[in-house]
Design an enzyme around this catalytic site. Structure first.
Site, PDB file in Angstrom:
ATOM      1  CG  HIS A  67      22.738  35.543  13.716  1.00 20.33           C
ATOM      2  ND1 HIS A  67      21.956  36.438  14.419  1.00 20.33           N
ATOM      3  CD2 HIS A  67      22.916  36.073  12.485  1.00 20.33           C
ATOM      4  CE1 HIS A  67      21.678  37.459  13.640  1.00 20.33           C
ATOM      5  NE2 HIS A  67      22.245  37.266  12.461  1.00 20.33           N
ATOM      6  CG  HIS A 127      26.155  39.831  11.763  1.00 22.70           C
ATOM      7  ND1 HIS A 127      25.932  40.676  10.690  1.00 22.70           N
ATOM      8  CD2 HIS A 127      24.942  39.441  12.189  1.00 22.70           C
ATOM      9  CE1 HIS A 127      24.635  40.798  10.488  1.00 22.70           C
ATOM     10  NE2 HIS A 127      24.011  40.046  11.382  1.00 22.70           N
TER      11      HIS A 127
END
Length: 124
Positions: free
Chosen positions: A111, A109
């Site tokens: 940020h 992922h």
């Protein structure tokens, strides 16, 4: 079983968000990625950008040539969401990798962090 194989089989909280099994404040979604607000933000804008299919990308160090398109897509989604969020003064895109990189969910992922003056160097 290799630990990387195990990581790819574990159902993560992000898998559940992608499948709409867990609630999330989704700010962007397309066929390949979903972006939602972090539940423990470090800045006024803290959004996680997640590929809908892990395809072995439990962490960045697992990336292979076949992942080039999705990795680029996640960065482009980051720029779209930053514009959508009005981050005209700048922002940071971060990918944590592994235990020393403070990765807490083994589903790659990105940020998106902004909305305030960020410091340098980060995390030192």
């Amino acid at each position: 079983m290799e630990s990387e194989d195990y990581e790819d089989e574990v159902v993560t909280t992000f898998d559940k968000v992608v499948r709409k099994e867990l609630p999330a404040n989704i700010v962007y979604e397309d066929q390949r990625a979903v972006a939602f607000r972090d539940i423990s933000p470090v800045a006024s804008t803290h959004i996680l950008i997640v590929p809908k299919k892990r395809d072995g990308l439990t962490r960045l160090s697992n990336a292979e040539d076949r992942h080039e398109s999705i990795l680029g897509h996640l960065v482009l989604v980051g720029t779209k969401v930053a514009k959508q969020e009005g981050l005209r003064e700048g922002y940071r895109l971060v990918i944590n990798d592994g235990p020393h990189g403070c990765q807490s969910v083994y589903h790659l992922h990105v940020h998106l962090i902004g909305g305030k003056q960020l410091g340098w160097p980060p995390g030192v």
